[in-house]
Design a protein around this motif. Structure first.
Motif, PDB file in Angstrom:
ATOM      1  N   THR A 117       0.752  -0.834   0.181  1.00  0.00           N
ATOM      2  CA  THR A 117      -0.246   0.109   0.089  1.00  0.00           C
ATOM      3  C   THR A 117       1.150   1.607  -0.034  1.00  0.00           C
ATOM      4  N   GLY A 118       0.205   2.466  -1.047  1.00  0.00           N
ATOM      5  CA  GLY A 118       1.708   3.439  -1.016  1.00  0.00           C
ATOM      6  C   GLY A 118       2.563   2.714  -1.614  1.00  0.00           C
ATOM      7  N   VAL A 119       2.995   2.443  -2.255  1.00  0.00           N
ATOM      8  CA  VAL A 119       3.942   2.004  -3.273  1.00  0.00           C
ATOM      9  C   VAL A 119       3.977   1.170  -4.768  1.00  0.00           C
ATOM     10  N   PRO A 120       3.611   2.474  -4.808  1.00  0.00           N
ATOM     11  CA  PRO A 120       3.510   1.889  -6.334  1.00  0.00           C
ATOM     12  C   PRO A 120       4.406   0.476  -6.719  1.00  0.00           C
ATOM     13  N   ALA A 121       3.476  -0.135  -8.135  1.00  0.00           N
ATOM     14  CA  ALA A 121       4.566  -1.456  -8.152  1.00  0.00           C
ATOM     15  C   ALA A 121       5.854  -1.278  -8.931  1.00  0.00           C
ATOM     16  N   GLY A 122       6.851  -2.095  -8.710  1.00  0.00           N
ATOM     17  CA  GLY A 122       8.253  -1.693  -9.372  1.00  0.00           C
ATOM     18  C   GLY A 122       9.237  -1.998  -8.515  1.00  0.00           C
ATOM     19  N   LEU A 123      10.965  -1.270  -8.800  1.00  0.00           N
ATOM     20  CA  LEU A 123      12.344  -1.846  -7.899  1.00  0.00           C
ATOM     21  C   LEU A 123      12.745  -0.760  -7.687  1.00  0.00           C
ATOM     22  N   TYR A 124      13.085  -0.772  -6.162  1.00  0.00           N
ATOM     23  CA  TYR A 124      13.356   0.498  -5.545  1.00  0.00           C
ATOM     24  C   TYR A 124      14.978   0.045  -4.443  1.00  0.00           C
ATOM     25  N   HIS A 125      15.617   0.761  -4.458  1.00  0.00           N
ATOM     26  CA  HIS A 125      16.827   0.586  -3.594  1.00  0.00           C
ATOM     27  C   HIS A 125      16.443   1.707  -2.083  1.00  0.00           C
ATOM     28  N   TYR A 126      16.471   1.268  -0.958  1.00  0.00           N
ATOM     29  CA  TYR A 126      16.516   1.256  -0.308  1.00  0.00           C
ATOM     30  C   TYR A 126      17.499   2.143   0.704  1.00  0.00           C
ATOM     31  N   ASN A 127      17.169   3.984   1.023  1.00  0.00           N
ATOM     32  CA  ASN A 127      18.438   5.038   0.781  1.00  0.00           C
ATOM     33  C   ASN A 127      18.530   4.142   2.676  1.00  0.00           C
ATOM     34  N   ALA A 128      19.369   4.072   3.312  1.00  0.00           N
ATOM     35  CA  ALA A 128      19.192   3.895   4.673  1.00  0.00           C
ATOM     36  C   ALA A 128      19.428   5.177   5.145  1.00  0.00           C
ATOM     37  N   ARG A 129      20.058   5.306   4.375  1.00  0.00           N
ATOM     38  CA  ARG A 129      20.234   7.183   5.301  1.00  0.00           C
ATOM     39  C   ARG A 129      19.832   7.845   5.913  1.00  0.00           C
ATOM     40  N   GLU A 130      18.889   8.344   4.411  1.00  0.00           N
ATOM     41  CA  GLU A 130      17.302   9.310   4.883  1.00  0.00           C
ATOM     42  C   GLU A 130      16.264   7.867   4.940  1.00  0.00           C
ATOM     43  N   HIS A 131      15.926   7.031   5.273  1.00  0.00           N
ATOM     44  CA  HIS A 131      15.137   6.113   5.178  1.00  0.00           C
ATOM     45  C   HIS A 131      14.093   6.374   3.692  1.00  0.00           C
ATOM     46  N   SER A 132      14.450   5.800   2.916  1.00  0.00           N
ATOM     47  CA  SER A 132      13.797   5.718   1.759  1.00  0.00           C
ATOM     48  C   SER A 132      13.890   5.550   1.040  1.00  0.00           C
ATOM     49  N   LEU A 133      12.435   5.397  -0.183  1.00  0.00           N
ATOM     50  CA  LEU A 133      13.121   4.179  -1.107  1.00  0.00           C
ATOM     51  C   LEU A 133      13.258   5.035  -3.142  1.00  0.00           C
ATOM     52  N   GLU A 134      14.170   4.694  -2.958  1.00  0.00           N
ATOM     53  CA  GLU A 134      14.794   5.180  -4.706  1.00  0.00           C
ATOM     54  C   GLU A 134      14.060   4.627  -6.144  1.00  0.00           C
ATOM     55  N   LEU A 135      13.445   5.182  -6.698  1.00  0.00           N
ATOM     56  CA  LEU A 135      12.688   4.532  -8.178  1.00  0.00           C
ATOM     57  C   LEU A 135      13.495   4.333  -9.147  1.00  0.00           C
ATOM     58  N   LEU A 136      13.801   2.419  -9.457  1.00  0.00           N
ATOM     59  CA  LEU A 136      14.587   2.636  -9.923  1.00  0.00           C
ATOM     60  C   LEU A 136      14.249   1.720 -11.101  1.00  0.00           C
ATOM     61  N   ARG A 137      12.936   1.516 -11.030  1.00  0.00           N
ATOM     62  CA  ARG A 137      11.936   0.966 -12.267  1.00  0.00           C
ATOM     63  C   ARG A 137      10.658   0.795 -12.211  1.00  0.00           C
ATOM     64  N   GLU A 138       9.969   1.825 -13.006  1.00  0.00           N
ATOM     65  CA  GLU A 138       8.005   1.729 -12.710  1.00  0.00           C
ATOM     66  C   GLU A 138       7.394   0.165 -13.129  1.00  0.00           C
ATOM     67  N   GLY A 139       6.617  -0.445 -12.716  1.00  0.00           N
ATOM     68  CA  GLY A 139       5.991  -1.540 -12.686  1.00  0.00           C
ATOM     69  C   GLY A 139       6.178  -3.329 -12.098  1.00  0.00           C
ATOM     70  N   PHE A 140       5.978  -3.821 -11.406  1.00  0.00           N
ATOM     71  CA  PHE A 140       6.579  -5.185 -11.065  1.00  0.00           C
ATOM     72  C   PHE A 140       5.190  -5.911 -10.932  1.00  0.00           C
ATOM     73  N   THR A 141       5.470  -7.236 -11.308  1.00  0.00           N
ATOM     74  CA  THR A 141       4.406  -7.965 -11.051  1.00  0.00           C
ATOM     75  C   THR A 141       4.501  -9.237 -10.639  1.00  0.00           C
ATOM     76  N   HIS A 142       4.164 -10.061 -10.141  1.00  0.00           N
ATOM     77  CA  HIS A 142       4.168 -10.987  -9.255  1.00  0.00           C
ATOM     78  C   HIS A 142       4.641 -12.277 -10.437  1.00  0.00           C
ATOM     79  N   THR A 143       4.350 -12.259 -11.614  1.00  0.00           N
ATOM     80  CA  THR A 143       4.832 -12.971 -12.785  1.00  0.00           C
ATOM     81  C   THR A 143       6.047 -12.768 -12.902  1.00  0.00           C
ATOM     82  N   GLU A 144       6.825 -11.879 -12.547  1.00  0.00           N
ATOM     83  CA  GLU A 144       8.455 -11.179 -12.513  1.00  0.00           C
ATOM     84  C   GLU A 144       8.718 -11.607 -11.123  1.00  0.00           C
ATOM     85  N   ALA A 145       8.756 -11.787  -9.922  1.00  0.00           N
ATOM     86  CA  ALA A 145       8.555 -12.062  -9.429  1.00  0.00           C
ATOM     87  C   ALA A 145       9.063 -13.760  -9.031  1.00  0.00           C
TER      88      ALA A 145
END
Length: 374
Positions: A225-253
């Motif tokens: 919830t609140g996180v558009p499906a996609g690929l992210y990097h967790y930035n531990a310094r600022e406690h954020s999610l950095e978007l690397l690519r939009e879109g990600f499905t269970h099929t891709e998983a």
């Protein structure tokens, strides 16, 4: 005297040298590349004179002298010798894991451990040293909430014995709050400690060799919830999610993790990625590669316990397509490699696990077989 090439020997090129390494109890030795041909003549039990007949383009004395040198360096073994018997046992013991796993294991045993030299200290404190954190400054990002969660105060014993590996998840999304608490607890800095000449270092809730903290979290989120499906990097310094690519499905998983059970239902997957330079900058011996895998295991256990406390169902796996995962996240597979995948979601009601009874134990070997009579 009949000789045979050791089964547990690996040859490779390194910095212009042809190297042969009998990796149990021997050091690597640089040899002329033609030595490989002589070694090949001793594939089975052979006398130096018989090998000279096979290598008829070489002078017989050359073959005899080379065989003596290879025996001295532990690349050949004499028939019936303890070295030969040990080599056979080692090859049998490691079986299908050889040569890759056995070579790495034995080649990194019994290494000298040295304190940091002044040169190394200077390297670790100069400009350009590996940064404490990884980040993608140009990426769009989601700043995660820092709300505390009282569920983390649950008794440790309760959490330990509630932990289960789950492989079936409902379609209910994981909340942004729960994901935030999980990432902060497992991958965020618990505090910054004074590393003296090394500057500030990070302490997490899991141990890390030398506090190098070389492991980063990369998130594949199809159902949060609140996180558009996609690929992210967790930035531990600022406690954020950095978007690397939009879109990600269970099929891709499923495709990334070899379609194993449950992966195509999990709400999210955290891929634990090693940034090697952070570890290698201080620890120069390849034994440190072992330590990174141990560090990943520590994080995996903390992930499982934290997810359990939050009411999520965790599971961990090393079954994934390395190249595909790193390609999805745009990682350079020379400098960054994926070591572990940690997934979670809302588990479906537990399937009852039958307690092992008499029949199960009849089919179980509880102790090693012994030889001889008592």
């Amino acid at each position: 005297m009949r000789l045979r090439r050791l089964k547990n020997v690996t040859c490779y090129w390194h910095r212009g040298d042809f190297v042969a390494h009998a990796y149990r109890g021997h050091s690597p030795v640089a040899l002329h590349p033609s030595t490989a041909e002589i070694l090949s003549a001793f594939d089975t039990w052979t006398t130096p004179a018989q090998a000279a007949e096979v290598l008829d383009h070489l002078h017989p004395e050359t073959v005899v002298q080379a065989a003596a040198t290879l025996l001295e360096h532990g690349l050949l073994a004499e028939e019936g010798s303890p070295e030969a018997e040990g080599d056979e046992r080692l090859a049998d013991a490691w079986g299908p894991w050889a040569p890759e796993a056995s070579f790495f294991h034995y080649a990194t045993r019994d290494v000298p451990f040295e304190t940091a030299t002044p040169e190394l200290r200077q390297h670790l404190t100069r400009e350009g040293r590996p940064a404490l954190f990884s980040e993608y400054p140009e990426a769009d990002r989601i700043l995660l909430p820092r709300t505390p969660d009282p569920r983390l105060s649950a008794p440790l014993e309760q959490t330990l014995y509630r932990r289960r590996t789950h492989r079936s998840f409902s379609a209910q999304p994981v909340s942004l709050h729960d994901l935030s608490v999980l990432l902060r607890t497992v991958f965020g800095p618990a505090e910054f400690i004074d590393g003296f000449e090394y500057g500030a270092l990070i302490r997490r809730t899991s141990p890390s060799g030398g506090a190098r903290q070389e492991l980063d979290a990369y998130l594949a989120a199809p159902n949060v919830t609140g996180v558009p499906a996609g690929l992210y990097h967790y930035n531990a310094r600022e406690h954020s999610l950095e978007l690397l690519r939009e879109g990600f499905t269970h099929t891709e998983a499923g495709a990334l993790c070899v379609h194993q059970e449950g992966i195509d239902q999990a709400a999210f997957i955290v891929f634990v990625v090693a940034a090697w330079e952070r570890m290698r900058a201080k620890y120069r011996h390849p034994r440190a590669y072992r330590v990174s895998h141990l560090n990943a295991g520590h994080l995996g256990q903390t992930f499982a316990l934290t997810a359990t406390t939050l009411g999520l169902g965790p599971f961990q796996t090393a079954a994934f397509d390395d190249t595909a995962v790193e390609g999805h996240f745009g990682l350079d597979s020379a400098t960054h490699n994926t070591l572990y995948a940690l997934a979670a979601g809302h588990p479906t009601p537990d399937t009852t696990t039958d307690t092992a009874g008499l029949n199960a134990f009849r089919h179980t070997t509880l102790r090693p077989r012994t030889t001889g009579t008592a």
